[in-house]
Design an enzyme around this catalytic site. Structure first.
Site, mmCIF file in Angstrom:
data_model
loop_
_atom_site.group_PDB
_atom_site.id
_atom_site.type_symbol
_atom_site.label_atom_id
_atom_site.label_comp_id
_atom_site.label_asym_id
_atom_site.label_seq_id
_atom_site.Cartn_x
_atom_site.Cartn_y
_atom_site.Cartn_z
ATOM 1 N N LYS A 1 18.393 -74.919 58.715
ATOM 2 C CA LYS A 1 17.532 -75.897 59.400
ATOM 3 C C LYS A 1 16.489 -75.136 60.204
ATOM 4 C CE LYS A 1 18.367 -80.342 61.671
ATOM 5 N NZ LYS A 1 19.304 -81.040 62.558
HETATM 6 O O1 G3P Z 1 19.867 -84.026 64.363
HETATM 7 C C1 G3P Z 1 18.710 -84.460 64.965
HETATM 8 C C2 G3P Z 1 18.650 -85.923 65.365
HETATM 9 O O2 G3P Z 1 19.419 -86.700 64.511
HETATM 10 C C3 G3P Z 1 18.861 -86.176 66.800
HETATM 11 O O3 G3P Z 1 19.093 -87.535 67.123
HETATM 12 O O4 G3P Z 1 19.613 -89.343 68.711
HETATM 13 O O5 G3P Z 1 19.288 -86.977 69.578
HETATM 14 O O6 G3P Z 1 17.347 -88.313 68.764
HETATM 15 P P1 G3P Z 1 18.829 -88.057 68.616
#
Ligand code: G3P
Length: 218
Positions: free
Chosen positions: A87
């Site tokens: 990633k």
């Molecule tokens: O993995 C990255 C992403 O899915 C993060 O989600 O909820 O922290 O914006 P969030």
């Protein structure tokens, strides 16, 4: 549509595996920190454990932001297990590194995508996945689903093999909209995946079926 779980928590990953619908895992440095995983050895061993639990792609994020550092970390991660997807953040050196990994046959997930232009650039560099962050766009009053639609359309116009991995998927309606728009993958917390199970009419209908069966079988 593929379902990935967005967590580094082994119990949650196991629960999703047992449900029988899991296609992969995404992690990020914040999710690793949440589990208290620190130090290179612990991080590597955690990724290895996840790969052994799941028959599918496991995104492991680099910390470096310079080209040489991204290559070094990415190659070490890729050597851990065939399931690893490196990633890489959407930055200039990240795009260059995605091109390098693509030519080496190492799978990549370009993360922190917030515009169609960024997704197009990552696809041209040969990314396996792009990760547009739906919820974080909604958080600032933008339209996360519009971005998914744009990227799906652009990739389809030119036949890019890069897969649209909708990330920051926070709730069931997000997941359903991603599916309607044709996102290849959605990554979300376990609660969103299990949230798909529920409907009040299912509960009510089952209670009635069981009560009727009991009434005539007692
Ligand atoms: O993995 C990255 C992403 O899915 C993060 O989600 O909820 O922290 O914006 P969030």
């Amino acid at each position: 549509m593929k379902f990935f779980i967005d967590t580094a928590n082994l119990k949650e990953i196991q629960e999703a595996v047992e449900l029988g619908v899991l296609d992969g895992v995404t992690t990020n440095p914040s999710l690793m920190a949440k589990e208290g995983i620190k130090g290179t050895d612990a991080v590597m061993s955690h990724y290895r454990q996840i790969c052994e639990m799941v028959d599918g792609d496991v995104s492991a994020e680099v910390i470096a932001t310079d080209y040489e550092g991204i290559i070094r970390e990415g190659e070490a991660l890729a050597e851990l297990h065939p399931n690893i997807v490196v990633k890489v953040p959407m930055i200039r050196d990240g795009v260059k590194a995605i091109r390098y990994f693509s030519e080496k046959g190492i799978k990549t997930n370009c993360t922190l995508i917030f515009s169609a232009g960024q997704a197009l650039l990552a696809a041209k560099a040969g990314a396996t996945y792009v990760s547009p962050f739906v919820g974080r766009l909604d958080d600032i009053g933008a339209d996360g689903m519009l971005l998914i639609q744009q990227i799906v359309d652009i990739f389809s116009n030119y036949g890019y093999p890069t897969q649209v991995l909708a990330a920051s998927v926070r709730h069931v309606p997000h997941l359903i909209q991603c599916a309607e728009l044709g996102a290849d993958v959605a990554t979300c917390p376990l609660s969103v995946i299990t949230g798909l199970l529920h409907h009040p009419l299912t509960d009510k209908g089952l209670a009635t079926f069981l009560a009727d069966h009991k009434r005539v079988n007692e």
